[in-house]
Design a protein around this motif. Structure first.
Motif, PDB file in Angstrom:
ATOM      1  N   ILE A  39       0.826  -1.209   0.000  1.00 44.90           N
ATOM      2  CA  ILE A  39       0.000   0.000   0.000  1.00 44.90           C
ATOM      3  C   ILE A  39       0.859   1.257   0.000  1.00 44.90           C
ATOM      4  O   ILE A  39       0.538   2.255  -0.657  1.00 44.90           O
ATOM      5  CB  ILE A  39      -0.945   0.009   1.219  1.00 44.90           C
ATOM      6  N   GLU A  67       1.411   5.999  -4.493  1.00 46.95           N
ATOM      7  CA  GLU A  67       0.309   6.849  -4.066  1.00 46.95           C
ATOM      8  C   GLU A  67      -1.006   6.439  -4.692  1.00 46.95           C
ATOM      9  O   GLU A  67      -2.078   6.697  -4.123  1.00 46.95           O
ATOM     10  CB  GLU A  67       0.613   8.323  -4.415  1.00 46.95           C
ATOM     11  N   TYR A  90      -2.359   3.650  -4.802  1.00 49.24           N
ATOM     12  CA  TYR A  90      -3.099   2.656  -4.021  1.00 49.24           C
ATOM     13  C   TYR A  90      -4.040   3.306  -3.004  1.00 49.24           C
ATOM     14  O   TYR A  90      -5.240   3.010  -2.994  1.00 49.24           O
ATOM     15  CB  TYR A  90      -2.146   1.675  -3.349  1.00 49.24           C
ATOM     16  N   PRO A  91      -3.547   4.169  -2.103  1.00 51.68           N
ATOM     17  CA  PRO A  91      -4.495   4.799  -1.177  1.00 51.68           C
ATOM     18  C   PRO A  91      -5.543   5.653  -1.881  1.00 51.68           C
ATOM     19  O   PRO A  91      -6.700   5.702  -1.455  1.00 51.68           O
ATOM     20  CB  PRO A  91      -3.600   5.642  -0.255  1.00 51.68           C
ATOM     21  N   TYR A 118      -8.269   3.355  -2.957  1.00 47.44           N
ATOM     22  CA  TYR A 118      -9.202   2.999  -1.891  1.00 47.44           C
ATOM     23  C   TYR A 118     -10.296   4.055  -1.778  1.00 47.44           C
ATOM     24  O   TYR A 118     -11.490   3.738  -1.693  1.00 47.44           O
ATOM     25  CB  TYR A 118      -8.471   2.887  -0.546  1.00 47.44           C
ATOM     26  N   PHE A 147      -9.122  -2.905   4.700  1.00 47.22           N
ATOM     27  CA  PHE A 147      -8.366  -3.030   3.453  1.00 47.22           C
ATOM     28  C   PHE A 147      -8.290  -4.477   2.968  1.00 47.22           C
ATOM     29  O   PHE A 147      -8.108  -4.734   1.770  1.00 47.22           O
ATOM     30  CB  PHE A 147      -6.963  -2.427   3.595  1.00 47.22           C
ATOM     31  N   ALA A 180      -8.903   3.610   6.403  1.00 45.65           N
ATOM     32  CA  ALA A 180      -7.602   4.150   6.816  1.00 45.65           C
ATOM     33  C   ALA A 180      -7.153   3.572   8.159  1.00 45.65           C
ATOM     34  O   ALA A 180      -5.988   3.194   8.330  1.00 45.65           O
ATOM     35  CB  ALA A 180      -7.675   5.674   6.894  1.00 45.65           C
ATOM     36  N   TRP A 185       1.535   7.048   8.335  1.00 41.94           N
ATOM     37  CA  TRP A 185       0.118   6.835   8.031  1.00 41.94           C
ATOM     38  C   TRP A 185      -0.610   8.122   7.685  1.00 41.94           C
ATOM     39  O   TRP A 185      -1.580   8.107   6.920  1.00 41.94           O
ATOM     40  CB  TRP A 185      -0.540   6.165   9.237  1.00 41.94           C
ATOM     41  N   LEU A 203      -0.998   8.852   4.046  1.00 38.87           N
ATOM     42  CA  LEU A 203      -1.882   7.843   3.464  1.00 38.87           C
ATOM     43  C   LEU A 203      -3.340   8.183   3.749  1.00 38.87           C
ATOM     44  O   LEU A 203      -4.201   8.071   2.868  1.00 38.87           O
ATOM     45  CB  LEU A 203      -1.530   6.462   4.021  1.00 38.87           C
ATOM     46  N   ILE A 208      -6.345   8.777   0.890  1.00 42.91           N
ATOM     47  CA  ILE A 208      -7.624   8.064   0.855  1.00 42.91           C
ATOM     48  C   ILE A 208      -8.783   9.059   0.822  1.00 42.91           C
ATOM     49  O   ILE A 208      -9.711   8.938   0.018  1.00 42.91           O
ATOM     50  CB  ILE A 208      -7.758   7.119   2.070  1.00 42.91           C
TER      51      ILE A 208
END
Length: 319
Positions: free
Chosen positions: A108, A112, A114-115, A118, A196, A228, A243, A246, A250
């Motif tokens: 993940i 960038e 990937y988040p 989501y 996730f 998250a 985190w 991230l 999201i």
């Protein structure tokens, strides 16, 4: 109740499948849910064993409705008798697998996209849910009331019990500020458990969601925030700071598809804290001699301390 391979092969006689196919247990514990009995059957089917009849029937209904809207969905494979499931004390459902796999936490953080994916996928799922209004029965829920009446008083006690670095003023401000914001937050049908591990990727894109048995009516902000925090729960405390970017990605991914209101942007910190206080209370209630629950209880307390400490950074995400 667990099942051995001989029992599973007997159950599988209810479907037209290869009798010598492989059987592999793949149950996991996601979020605050109890272990689900799931076995991978062959290369592309999954046998679900659950005592939660109503939850699984809701799961099936939502999956079938989403499939009609061309979402990748894990729908039941009909039995020899044309039924969606077999029932004998428990509910047994053989489902088509969705192509794709959940990302690992390490993966993940590699890109960038990937988040962001989501966030955009959860927003698209919410749009599909809006079209299903009236077709699916689900229960209404109120995050603020759940936290105010159940989780927050317990967490206040745990702060004293464990000497957590959470000031008393946090609890007073939480009730005062979030009670005003909450009435302005959009409410709709949500997934409620977009851990996730329940979001499957194929070729760098989200290809589908699984586990709809907790679908409910609540503020829509719960889903991207829960996704998250599910990632944070799998990180070690020395990497918690990684985190925050991230989380921002999201939320910004969601905002690209379903623009967040001013109230929602102001409420992110309070929604995340609400989710986390519920987890702290849930696992705190089960913090007995079970080593797994002891670790989960400690991890969730650590997460809440970190989130409260990072209030200013979280509130600056949309500056």
């Amino acid at each position: 109740m667990n099942l051995n391979k001989h029992e599973i092969k007997t159950i599988l006689n209810n479907w037209l499948i290869d009798p010598v196919t492989t059987i592999e247990k793949c149950s996991t514990i996601n979020g605050i849910q109890q272990e689900k009995m799931v076995w991978k059957i062959g290369s592309d089917a999954f046998l679900h064993h659950t005592m939660d009849r109503n939850g699984e029937l809701k799961n099936i209904a939502i999956a079938e409705a989403l499939a009609k809207q061309r979402f990748a969905s894990s729908i039941p494979i009909p039995t020899i008798n044309g039924q969606s499931f077999v029932e004998n004390k428990a509910l047994l459902v053989l489902k088509k697998g969705i192509k794709g796999e959940p990302l690992t936490v390490d993966t993940i953080f590699q890109k960038e996209l990937y988040p962001i994916a989501y966030g955009t996928a959860i927003a698209q799922l919410h749009n599909a849910f809006i079209e299903l209004e009236g077709q699916i029965l689900y229960d209404p829920s109120n995050l603020f009331e759940t936290v105010k009446k159940w989780a927050l008083p317990d967490v206040e006690n745990q702060v004293k019990q464990w000497n957590l670095a959470i000031p008393e003023v946090f609890f007073n401000n939480y009730i005062t500020i979030f009670s005003k914001l909450y009435t302005e937050l959009p409410v709709q049908m949500i997934h409620r458990d977009p851990n996730f591990e329940n979001i499957l990727f194929l070729e760098n894109k989200v290809n589908g969601f699984i586990d709809f048995d907790l679908v409910e009516q609540n503020i829509r902000l719960v889903d991207p925030c829960y996704c998250a925090t599910s990632i944070l729960s799998q990180m070690t405390s020395d990497h918690y700071d990684d985190w925050l970017p991230l989380l921002a990605l999201i939320l910004k991914g969601y905002d690209q598809i379903n623009p967040l209101t001013k109230a929602e942007k102001s409420a992110v910190f309070y929604v995340i804290c609400g989710i986390q206080m519920i987890c702290v209370t849930y696992f705190g209630d089960r913090d007995n001699d079970d080593l797994t629950f002891k670790k989960l209880a400690k991890a969730n307390r650590d997460m809440l301390e970190f989130i409260v400490r990072k209030q200013k950074e979280i509130e600056r995400i949309f500056d």
